[in-house]
Motif scaffolding. Structure first.
Motif, PDB file in Angstrom:
ATOM      1  N   GLU A  58      22.678  44.994  48.905  1.00 24.67           N
ATOM      2  CA  GLU A  58      22.619  43.620  49.398  1.00 24.67           C
ATOM      3  C   GLU A  58      24.029  43.068  49.626  1.00 24.67           C
ATOM      4  O   GLU A  58      24.297  42.438  50.642  1.00 24.67           O
ATOM      5  CB  GLU A  58      21.860  42.736  48.407  1.00 24.67           C
ATOM      6  N   GLY A  59      24.927  43.317  48.689  1.00 24.72           N
ATOM      7  CA  GLY A  59      26.297  42.830  48.803  1.00 24.72           C
ATOM      8  C   GLY A  59      27.091  43.534  49.885  1.00 24.72           C
ATOM      9  O   GLY A  59      28.025  42.972  50.459  1.00 24.72           O
ATOM     10  N   ALA A  60      26.714  44.774  50.191  1.00 28.49           N
ATOM     11  CA  ALA A  60      27.467  45.567  51.169  1.00 28.49           C
ATOM     12  C   ALA A  60      26.932  45.431  52.588  1.00 28.49           C
ATOM     13  O   ALA A  60      27.478  46.025  53.508  1.00 28.49           O
ATOM     14  CB  ALA A  60      27.456  47.042  50.752  1.00 28.49           C
ATOM     15  N   GLN A  62      30.553  52.590  53.302  1.00 26.98           N
ATOM     16  CA  GLN A  62      30.408  53.911  52.680  1.00 26.98           C
ATOM     17  C   GLN A  62      31.080  53.953  51.319  1.00 26.98           C
ATOM     18  O   GLN A  62      30.533  54.509  50.365  1.00 26.98           O
ATOM     19  CB  GLN A  62      30.996  54.984  53.593  1.00 26.98           C
ATOM     20  N   SER A  63      32.247  53.366  51.210  1.00 24.42           N
ATOM     21  CA  SER A  63      32.980  53.358  49.947  1.00 24.42           C
ATOM     22  C   SER A  63      32.235  52.557  48.875  1.00 24.42           C
ATOM     23  O   SER A  63      32.140  52.987  47.722  1.00 24.42           O
ATOM     24  CB  SER A  63      34.379  52.779  50.167  1.00 24.42           C
ATOM     25  N   VAL A  92      28.169  57.000  42.402  1.00 25.09           N
ATOM     26  CA  VAL A  92      28.958  57.711  41.388  1.00 25.09           C
ATOM     27  C   VAL A  92      28.733  57.090  40.009  1.00 25.09           C
ATOM     28  O   VAL A  92      28.600  57.798  39.009  1.00 25.09           O
ATOM     29  CB  VAL A  92      30.462  57.716  41.781  1.00 25.09           C
ATOM     30  N   ARG A  93      28.650  55.760  39.954  1.00 26.72           N
ATOM     31  CA  ARG A  93      28.397  55.082  38.674  1.00 26.72           C
ATOM     32  C   ARG A  93      27.003  55.398  38.145  1.00 26.72           C
ATOM     33  O   ARG A  93      26.821  55.640  36.944  1.00 26.72           O
ATOM     34  CB  ARG A  93      28.571  53.567  38.847  1.00 26.72           C
ATOM     35  N   GLY A 111      31.425  61.872  39.102  1.00 29.07           N
ATOM     36  CA  GLY A 111      31.129  62.035  40.518  1.00 29.07           C
ATOM     37  C   GLY A 111      32.360  62.014  41.403  1.00 29.07           C
ATOM     38  O   GLY A 111      32.347  62.569  42.502  1.00 29.07           O
ATOM     39  N   ASP A 112      33.446  61.381  40.930  1.00 28.15           N
ATOM     40  CA  ASP A 112      34.681  61.352  41.718  1.00 28.15           C
ATOM     41  C   ASP A 112      35.332  62.724  41.805  1.00 28.15           C
ATOM     42  O   ASP A 112      36.130  62.976  42.697  1.00 28.15           O
ATOM     43  CB  ASP A 112      35.675  60.355  41.114  1.00 28.15           C
ATOM     44  N   LYS A 113      34.998  63.618  40.872  1.00 23.74           N
ATOM     45  CA  LYS A 113      35.596  64.952  40.866  1.00 23.74           C
ATOM     46  C   LYS A 113      34.694  66.000  41.518  1.00 23.74           C
ATOM     47  O   LYS A 113      35.078  67.156  41.626  1.00 23.74           O
ATOM     48  CB  LYS A 113      35.920  65.368  39.431  1.00 23.74           C
TER      49      LYS A 113
END
Length: 128
Positions: free
Chosen positions: A41-43, A52-53, A60-61, A73-75
């Motif tokens: 909703e915010g994006a 996308q970011s 990832v969270r 998930g960042d790795k």
């Protein structure tokens, strides 16, 4: 008197980038689903790379939450993140996604407008 601990099922999955290693995860809970819906909703006003970011950060969270922080998930490569999130979603909301597509083809000067649905079984998705 303490409250009872709510147990959630635990599933195991082999990531495409490292099929020898098994990852355990749980379905996302209402709080994670709310985080995802709030982020979407915010994006909605964001475009392109910003959108996308924002969505990737939330995914990832959610992956970190559902793997008890054992997976960062960042790795992970993007295809592992997508594969893991789809499997978490499958165990949380159901194994079938049914997107709909609206036909925009013009026939005799009028837009067709037919809505086609296509069932996708998430648990059958394989990465080659």
């Amino acid at each position: 008197m303490t409250l009872p601990k709510i147990e959630t099922p635990i599933y195991s999955l082999k990531l495409p980038s490292d099929p020898k290693k098994s990852v355990t995860y749980r379905p996302f809970l209402v709080k994670e689903e709310k985080i995802l819906l709030t982020a979407m909703e915010g994006a909605k006003d964001l475009k392109g790379q910003e959108f996308q970011s924002a969505v990737r950060d939330v995914i990832v969270r959610i992956i970190a939450n559902c793997t008890d922080g054992k997976i960062d998930g960042d790795k992970l490569p993007a295809f592992d993140v997508d594969f893991l999130f789809l499997n978490i979603r499958a165990k949380s909301r159901g194994e079938v996604i049914e997107p709909s597509f609206t036909c925009n083809q013009e026939i005799d000067g009028k837009v067709c407008g037919t809505v086609d649905k296509f069932a996708i079984k998430i648990d059958k998705i394989k990465i080659e």
